[in-house]
Enzyme design. Sequence first.
Site, PDB file in Angstrom:
ATOM      1  N   LYS A  71     -14.552  -3.752  -1.008  1.00  6.32           N
ATOM      2  CA  LYS A  71     -15.123  -3.187   0.214  1.00  6.32           C
ATOM      3  C   LYS A  71     -15.547  -1.732   0.009  1.00  6.32           C
ATOM      4  CE  LYS A  71     -11.412  -4.553   2.483  1.00  6.32           C
ATOM      5  NZ  LYS A  71     -10.390  -4.902   3.487  1.00  6.32           N
ATOM      6  N   LYS A 142      -6.341  13.995  -4.548  1.00  9.38           N
ATOM      7  CA  LYS A 142      -6.772  14.863  -5.651  1.00  9.38           C
ATOM      8  C   LYS A 142      -7.714  15.949  -5.143  1.00  9.38           C
ATOM      9  CE  LYS A 142      -9.464  14.940  -9.920  1.00  9.38           C
ATOM     10  NZ  LYS A 142     -10.084  14.165 -11.014  1.00  9.38           N
ATOM     11  N   HIS A 282      38.497  11.390  -2.645  1.00  8.48           N
ATOM     12  CA  HIS A 282      37.938  11.668  -3.967  1.00  8.48           C
ATOM     13  C   HIS A 282      37.508  10.380  -4.676  1.00  8.48           C
ATOM     14  CE1 HIS A 282      39.061  15.674  -3.148  1.00  8.48           C
ATOM     15  NE2 HIS A 282      40.341  15.569  -3.464  1.00  8.48           N
TER      16      HIS A 282
END
Length: 540
Positions: A71, A142, A282
């Site tokens: 497209k 970009k 712990h």
Amino acid sequence: MTEVTRRPIRRALVSVHDKTGLDAIVRALHAVGAQIVSTGGSARAIADLGIPVTQVEDITGFPECLDGRVKTLHPAVHAGILADTRRPEHRHQLDDLEITPVDLVVCNLYPFQRTVARGAAPHECLEQIDIGGPSMVRAAAKNHHSVAVLTSPAQYAEAVEAIGTGGFTLRQRQLLAADAFAHTASYDVAVATWMGETYADTTDGTGFPRFVGVTAERAQGLRYGENPHQGAALYRDGRPGIADADLLHGKAMSYNNYVDADAAMRAAYDHGDLPTCAVVKHNNPCGIAVADPSQDIAVAHQKAHECDPLSAFGGVIATNRPVSAAMARAVQDIFTEVVVAPGFDEEAWEILTAKKNIRLLRCAATPDDQRGQVEFRPISGGMLVQTVDRVDAVIPDADDDPVTAGHGDDFTEWTLVAGEAVDEATARDLQFAWRAVRATKSNAILLAHDGASVGIGMGQVNRVDSCRLAVDRAGQDRARGSVAASDAFFPFADGPQILIDAGVRAMVAPGGSLRDSQTIQVCQEHGVALYFTGVRHFAH
């Protein structure tokens, strides 16, 4: 080249699969007179709003083809996105080619991850791999000096404001570009992972793909890491777990809180449908206990707490049932960092929220959600990957020797190698102890009685010390008559001898040591039942 702070939106390219919030964006674009170029279903949705839209094929002069696979993959589209309009030569080339630059790309991708998650067939998953969308998103990201890019409806509210006030600033475009590359990176990793699993090269015999990738999004910064000089943050990778828990009350969670809450939650869900409570400190349990199905979760909490009240101070509590008022009344007098549960009863909520700093976490995820998952551990230069350890393991028989054959985590599948078969109550305690020891760091020895741990020795560099520690923590009275589980085999008979001398009446271990016969012999001599599972739950 001079950067204009805001760049008005004159042309926008819109191609979205998820059309949530689309009307707000296109109305904002129409209000400023921007030309909207769109494709397929997006163009129809825009037209249905009564807003003018230009079909992408009117720009390219080429129709959509191959069932929509092609497209936007056309120079007339990508030149308009990639042109750096700060550069005169780019603007001149666009003029020569009669291409109008694009100022905004609005694009989200085909739902590949959701398609895979619902178990779709490979051919359907392949069709949900987006090609044109990532290309447009990456191109716009970009070229963010000239183009803004939106990849999520969550960005639309800020985008509508920017469109109406003269366009996006450079800083906004930079942040959107970074989000866009993270979006396509996550998408590509999902595709690559699925491809690797679906068409796995398993020639090395591991069953793991050649490539494994993990992407995660920062959910929040944390004050610091394990120590104050270490920076830290919480990231979510999209899988269910403690990272998705809702902090309903109390101070912000710390790095250590998350580590302990994750360990506690896993321990609390290792015992099937029984109401279960785990107290962790712990990254190791101070106590784990179950109650009868008809009993309040407060019963399991009381039994778990009694295993080691001293260590439970400042610990993390997890349950596999909503916290009841009875349990809340017990917890309110104990300094507790975090309570993580699937919910909190109304009265329990009122009691616990009276304590300003206690953290109340609601977590809907269960270890069943992690079935088949892998876990990652960073090491210098790389990482280790393994499937998640669960207490439903079944392994094939190693050979014809019943002592070393693999059976699994269910008592009915274990091998009695010493002593006489135990009664039903002892069998239940052995089953509980075996499941509970999985949550304990190795070397691990767990003593149990009446569905509760009574002494735990963990994290020692030899199993003898773990045996001594478990007995010492239990004390003489609680150790006598208890049962013991060892997460890995006994390498020598000295560890079992310590447990026998303390009065332990039955033991369960994986078996598999070269000296199993010595362990069997010492148990046989003292009339102590010893079962081998053939499965190990060793944990570093």
